[in-house]
Every structure is written in C-alpha cells, then in structure tokens.
Design a protein around this motif. Structure first.
Motif, mmCIF file in Angstrom:
data_model
loop_
_atom_site.group_PDB
_atom_site.id
_atom_site.type_symbol
_atom_site.label_atom_id
_atom_site.label_comp_id
_atom_site.label_asym_id
_atom_site.label_seq_id
_atom_site.Cartn_x
_atom_site.Cartn_y
_atom_site.Cartn_z
ATOM 1 N N LEU A 1 0.816 -1.212 0.000
ATOM 2 C CA LEU A 1 0.000 0.000 0.000
ATOM 3 C C LEU A 1 0.853 1.266 0.000
ATOM 4 O O LEU A 1 0.523 2.244 -0.672
ATOM 5 N N THR A 2 1.949 1.251 0.725
ATOM 6 C CA THR A 2 2.835 2.416 0.728
ATOM 7 C C THR A 2 3.375 2.672 -0.672
ATOM 8 O O THR A 2 3.426 3.814 -1.133
ATOM 9 N N VAL B 1 -9.450 10.508 2.922
ATOM 10 C CA VAL B 1 -10.180 11.220 3.986
ATOM 11 C C VAL B 1 -11.661 10.857 3.936
ATOM 12 O O VAL B 1 -12.272 10.540 4.959
ATOM 13 N N THR B 2 -12.235 10.891 2.739
ATOM 14 C CA THR B 2 -13.660 10.582 2.583
ATOM 15 C C THR B 2 -13.956 9.143 2.986
ATOM 16 O O THR B 2 -14.921 8.873 3.709
ATOM 17 N N ALA B 3 -13.129 8.219 2.515
ATOM 18 C CA ALA B 3 -13.333 6.799 2.830
ATOM 19 C C ALA B 3 -13.179 6.545 4.328
ATOM 20 O O ALA B 3 -13.959 5.795 4.920
ATOM 21 N N LEU B 4 -12.189 7.170 4.942
ATOM 22 C CA LEU B 4 -11.964 6.983 6.379
ATOM 23 C C LEU B 4 -13.177 7.419 7.181
ATOM 24 O O LEU B 4 -13.669 6.668 8.032
ATOM 25 N N VAL C 1 -7.526 2.252 13.061
ATOM 26 C CA VAL C 1 -7.901 2.490 11.666
ATOM 27 C C VAL C 1 -7.521 3.914 11.266
ATOM 28 O O VAL C 1 -6.894 4.148 10.229
ATOM 29 N N ARG C 2 -7.860 4.870 12.097
ATOM 30 C CA ARG C 2 -7.557 6.277 11.799
ATOM 31 C C ARG C 2 -6.050 6.494 11.668
ATOM 32 O O ARG C 2 -5.570 7.120 10.727
ATOM 33 N N LYS C 3 -5.262 5.962 12.598
ATOM 34 C CA LYS C 3 -3.817 6.171 12.566
ATOM 35 C C LYS C 3 -3.173 5.540 11.342
ATOM 36 O O LYS C 3 -2.267 6.127 10.744
ATOM 37 N N VAL C 4 -3.630 4.358 10.959
ATOM 38 C CA VAL C 4 -3.058 3.700 9.783
ATOM 39 C C VAL C 4 -3.360 4.497 8.520
ATOM 40 O O VAL C 4 -2.473 4.758 7.703
ATOM 41 N N VAL C 5 -4.608 4.923 8.351
ATOM 42 C CA VAL C 5 -4.962 5.706 7.164
ATOM 43 C C VAL C 5 -4.201 7.036 7.166
ATOM 44 O O VAL C 5 -3.674 7.460 6.130
ATOM 45 N N GLU C 6 -4.097 7.670 8.304
ATOM 46 C CA GLU C 6 -3.358 8.934 8.376
ATOM 47 C C GLU C 6 -1.882 8.736 8.055
ATOM 48 O O GLU C 6 -1.238 9.632 7.505
ATOM 49 N N VAL D 1 2.662 9.768 3.181
ATOM 50 C CA VAL D 1 3.593 9.197 2.208
ATOM 51 C C VAL D 1 3.765 10.192 1.066
ATOM 52 O O VAL D 1 2.792 10.689 0.501
ATOM 53 N N GLN D 2 5.006 10.497 0.753
ATOM 54 C CA GLN D 2 5.306 11.455 -0.308
ATOM 55 C C GLN D 2 5.361 10.750 -1.662
ATOM 56 O O GLN D 2 5.772 9.595 -1.744
ATOM 57 N N PRO D 3 4.950 11.454 -2.722
ATOM 58 C CA PRO D 3 5.032 10.843 -4.054
ATOM 59 C C PRO D 3 6.468 10.427 -4.373
ATOM 60 O O PRO D 3 7.419 11.136 -4.036
#
Length: 99
Positions: A26-27, A44-47, A67-72, A77-79
């Motif tokens: 995922l990263t 953000v919307t999905a979370l 869940v919040r911390k993992v999504v955040e 992650v930078q391009p």
C-alpha cells in the motif's frame, strides 16, 4: 491447552506478517499514485465513511483509533520519483538525454 495457545501465537505472527506485507504494498501504491491529491481526498472521505458506518458501530474506540492512525500514515507518504530503468542502465549514453 498448550497447543491451542501456540496455534493462536502462530496465527498472530501470521497476521502481523500479512499486515506488514500489505503495508509495504500500500505504501508503494500511495507513493506512485498518478494523482496524489485525488488519492488523499479519497482517503479522507473513505476513512470518515468507514468510521461512521454501522459496520464499525460496535467496534471499540481503540480499534477505530488504529484504523484512523493507519490511514493517516498513508496520508503522509510522499510521491515517489519517476523510475526510469532505461536512463539508469544507459546513463550518459541515453539518446533521450539532452547534452
């Protein structure tokens, strides 16, 4: 009893390994997404949609916080830079290179 405990420990080790592999994949997907701004908006919307859903209504706050911390984490992650194997292999010999 000892066999059951060992089976649970092995299951936890396997879940941790699977989680780690998922995190790596995922990263990489987040870092190479063609439209990072769109991806961030979707995250953000999905979370918020998931955390407010009936499905998670019975989850404990600790689970929701995870869940919040993992999504955040993925939001930070930078391009990644563009990977060009041909340029790497040819170096100065790359015919596309401007001199």
């Amino acid at each position: 009893m000892d066999e059951d405990i060992e089976a649970l420990r092995q299951e936890v080790r396997h879940l941790i390994a699977m989680h780690t592999a998922s995190y790596v994949v995922l990263t990489s997907l987040v870092a190479t997404h063609p439209n990072p701004a769109q991806l961030q908006l979707h995250l953000v919307t999905a979370l918020e949609g998931v955390l407010g859903s009936e499905r998670l209504a019975r989850w404990g706050e600790d689970q929701k916080q995870i869940v919040r911390k993992v999504v955040e984490t993925f939001q930070h992650v930078q391009p990644a830079a563009i990977i060009d194997p041909l340029a790497s292999a040819m170096g100065a010999q790359d015919p596309r290179r401007k001199t």
